[in-house]
Structures are given as C-alpha cells and as structure tokens.
Design a protein around this motif. Sequence first.
Motif, mmCIF file in Angstrom:
data_model
loop_
_atom_site.group_PDB
_atom_site.id
_atom_site.type_symbol
_atom_site.label_atom_id
_atom_site.label_comp_id
_atom_site.label_asym_id
_atom_site.label_seq_id
_atom_site.Cartn_x
_atom_site.Cartn_y
_atom_site.Cartn_z
ATOM 1 N N VAL A 1 0.651 -1.380 -0.064
ATOM 2 C CA VAL A 1 -0.084 0.082 0.075
ATOM 3 C C VAL A 1 0.733 1.045 -0.070
ATOM 4 O O VAL A 1 1.789 1.254 0.744
ATOM 5 C CB VAL A 1 -0.929 0.051 1.328
ATOM 6 C CG1 VAL A 1 -1.729 1.362 1.389
ATOM 7 C CG2 VAL A 1 -1.725 -1.231 1.357
ATOM 8 N N VAL A 2 0.435 2.349 -0.886
ATOM 9 C CA VAL A 2 1.240 3.438 -0.860
ATOM 10 C C VAL A 2 0.045 4.638 -0.404
ATOM 11 O O VAL A 2 -0.782 4.501 -1.524
ATOM 12 C CB VAL A 2 2.168 3.898 -2.177
ATOM 13 C CG1 VAL A 2 2.597 5.317 -2.128
ATOM 14 C CG2 VAL A 2 3.182 2.782 -2.231
ATOM 15 N N VAL A 3 -0.078 5.483 0.263
ATOM 16 C CA VAL A 3 -0.925 6.325 0.633
ATOM 17 C C VAL A 3 -0.056 7.750 0.158
ATOM 18 O O VAL A 3 0.964 7.977 0.813
ATOM 19 C CB VAL A 3 -1.386 6.302 2.101
ATOM 20 C CG1 VAL A 3 -2.462 7.690 2.254
ATOM 21 C CG2 VAL A 3 -1.896 5.111 2.616
ATOM 22 N N LEU B 1 -5.778 4.753 6.484
ATOM 23 C CA LEU B 1 -5.056 3.425 7.002
ATOM 24 C C LEU B 1 -6.061 2.844 7.594
ATOM 25 O O LEU B 1 -6.225 1.691 7.848
ATOM 26 C CB LEU B 1 -3.965 3.757 7.700
ATOM 27 C CG LEU B 1 -2.730 4.344 6.935
ATOM 28 C CD1 LEU B 1 -1.525 4.469 7.806
ATOM 29 C CD2 LEU B 1 -2.150 3.291 5.759
ATOM 30 N N ASP B 2 -6.842 3.528 8.543
ATOM 31 C CA ASP B 2 -7.862 2.943 9.461
ATOM 32 C C ASP B 2 -8.984 2.291 8.323
ATOM 33 O O ASP B 2 -9.578 1.297 9.052
ATOM 34 C CB ASP B 2 -8.535 4.127 10.475
ATOM 35 C CG ASP B 2 -7.507 4.659 11.383
ATOM 36 O OD1 ASP B 2 -6.656 3.859 11.643
ATOM 37 O OD2 ASP B 2 -7.817 5.648 12.013
ATOM 38 N N GLY B 3 -9.348 2.846 7.535
ATOM 39 C CA GLY B 3 -10.304 2.383 6.404
ATOM 40 C C GLY B 3 -10.061 1.481 5.569
ATOM 41 O O GLY B 3 -10.871 1.295 4.498
ATOM 42 N N ASP C 1 3.213 6.662 12.799
ATOM 43 C CA ASP C 1 2.277 5.541 12.782
ATOM 44 C C ASP C 1 3.016 4.111 12.594
ATOM 45 O O ASP C 1 3.664 4.268 11.553
ATOM 46 C CB ASP C 1 1.097 5.753 11.784
ATOM 47 C CG ASP C 1 0.052 4.930 11.596
ATOM 48 O OD1 ASP C 1 0.284 3.617 11.832
ATOM 49 O OD2 ASP C 1 -1.210 5.225 11.557
ATOM 50 N N PRO C 2 3.069 3.503 13.566
ATOM 51 C CA PRO C 2 3.876 2.036 13.374
ATOM 52 C C PRO C 2 3.512 1.261 12.154
ATOM 53 O O PRO C 2 4.007 0.360 11.852
ATOM 54 C CB PRO C 2 3.632 1.428 14.844
ATOM 55 C CG PRO C 2 2.162 1.642 15.051
ATOM 56 C CD PRO C 2 2.055 3.053 14.885
ATOM 57 N N ARG C 3 2.244 1.541 11.533
ATOM 58 C CA ARG C 3 1.807 0.794 10.424
ATOM 59 C C ARG C 3 2.646 0.990 9.269
ATOM 60 O O ARG C 3 2.674 0.305 8.042
ATOM 61 C CB ARG C 3 0.376 0.911 10.112
ATOM 62 C CG ARG C 3 -0.469 0.489 11.221
ATOM 63 C CD ARG C 3 -2.102 0.699 11.056
ATOM 64 N NE ARG C 3 -2.327 2.452 11.365
ATOM 65 C CZ ARG C 3 -3.246 2.846 11.236
ATOM 66 N NH1 ARG C 3 -4.620 2.218 10.947
ATOM 67 N NH2 ARG C 3 -3.455 4.294 11.622
ATOM 68 N N VAL C 4 3.188 2.192 9.377
ATOM 69 C CA VAL C 4 4.061 2.674 7.925
ATOM 70 C C VAL C 4 5.414 2.261 8.204
ATOM 71 O O VAL C 4 5.987 2.725 8.945
ATOM 72 C CB VAL C 4 4.032 4.166 7.986
ATOM 73 C CG1 VAL C 4 4.713 4.857 6.782
ATOM 74 C CG2 VAL C 4 2.373 4.627 7.583
#
Length: 306
Positions: free
Chosen positions: A44-46, A107-109, A162-165
Amino acid sequence: MPGTPLPDSTMVISAKPVVLSAPGRGEDLQLRVSAPATGGDLPVVVFSHGFGWSMNGYAPLADFWAAQGFLVLQPTHLDSRTLGLPADDPRTPRIWRFRIEDLKRVLDGLDVLEASVPGLAGRVDRDRVAVAGHSWGAQTASTLLGARVLDSDGVPGEDMSDPRVKAGVLLAMAGLGDDLTPFAVEHLPFMRPSFDTMTTPALIVAGDRDDSALSTRGPDWFTDPYTHSPGHKSLLTLFGAEHSLGGIPGYEVAETTDESPARVALLQHLTTAYLRGALHPGDTSWKAAVIALEEDPDPLGKIESK
C-alpha cells in the motif's frame, strides 16, 4: 511474488470517488484508489498531494506505481481547489492537522476501501505500507514517519508517527523553519518541522534548482529532511529540477516550470525501486537502481544514503 516488476503494459484499475466517513471534518474524505488489475499481496502507498491538488493529480506517479504492483490511495485534502474552501473557513488554520488525520483515516479504513472497489478484496498486503507526498503533502506524510512540528517556543508538538507505516517517499519537502521568509512565518506557522525523531526509512527527493519563495535559503533547503533525520535515509538530488521535479503533478500542467519527461521517468523508476526495497526485505531493486544511476555517463541526478 509481491514486489516483482510487472510489464509496463500492466492494466490498472482505478476507482473514484471512494468515500470514507469523516465525522468532525465537515466533508467526507474522497479518494482515488488505483491497483493492477491482477495479482495479490499488493503493498500500500498512501499519497498526499501538494497544496490545492486532489485525488485527480499525480497520475505520472500513481498510475506507474499501480502498474508496478502497488495499491495507491490518494485522498483529497481540505485545501484542494476542487472543494473551494474560503480563506476564512474556521477549519483553515487546522488544515495541516486535518491532512495528517486524512492519512491516518485512510489506513484505518482499509477494510472499507478494499470492499468498495470491485475486484480488490483479498488482494491487499496490510503489513507493507508506505506513505508518500509532494511539497505540503511530503510534510504531511513525514509526520507519520516521525517528524514533528515545533511550537513558537521550539518545543516539539504531538508525536503523530504511525507504526503501520514502514517507509516513505518525500518529494520536494520543505526544510527547517529557521529559514522561513517573513510571509511564511506569519501565515504558515506549522512549517516548523523537527526531523530529530523521523526514524522510519525514507527516500527524500530534492531538485537542485528548487528555489522556494517560502525560504531565505536556496535549493539545499529541501535536503534538510535528509540531513537532519536519523536512521536509514536516502537522498535523490535531481539535476535541473524545480519544485515540480519535471512534472510529477501531471503531464503539461500549468504550474510545471521544468517540464522533463526523462526526469519524470527516472523518478518513476527510482521511487518504485526504493519502495520495493524498503517494503520487501531481500529485494535488490533499489541497489540495482543506485548502481545504474552511478554508472550512467550522463546522469539526471545523484543518490546518497546513510
């Protein structure tokens, strides 16, 4: 295998607007979602756009990344010209915070986004997430990597990392706030970043002819995110590039003052190689790209790393 280079002719599917509910924002969050038509385990790239742009911009990068095996998510921030917020809108002073919240909301969605786009369900790799952005969008993305905004006394504000990144690509990102022009100091107080805690790996891209009206320094101002951040970072300096870096917001758009399809093509390939290497341990795309640029007899840029 995730991250394996795909043919340039790979079909891309793109859906817009995909909408996420955004209570307290005043507008639901609209996105463009792009992905290769086939394949799974998509990283994923935001992507955060520059001032005034929207989910409709940056096709040279978004479409290319999608064709190379990434799920690209492009939110439209409140400063977009497509929304037309007046300068006296009460949200205006906090738009920089809404921008950051937009990226986190994306990211939450991910569940909602995956279910909203036909053919996307079950194809997303949520453990391999990167953020990217251009100009103001790069500053927005950098906060998820650990950069923080200093207050008027020079005290770092809230940690919004954000640790997800797992990685970032920061394109033409503003430097330290000590070098702002009086106009920028008065009107853009949030442009006082600290990179001391920006520890997440990132590629910083700067043009060596990017002279900003917001800075009292020259183009080297845009290298500050590399110079002043710890951890694993790389700096790509593009020769002859101004703020649009050759035209990444779109082909032949009015604000591009340094139109260069060759420079954009280089940026497409190098950012893709960086994302592959950063999100897939053991992938050698980035190392190979660095070597190729170093061996180019007439290079369009240079890379340094730490």
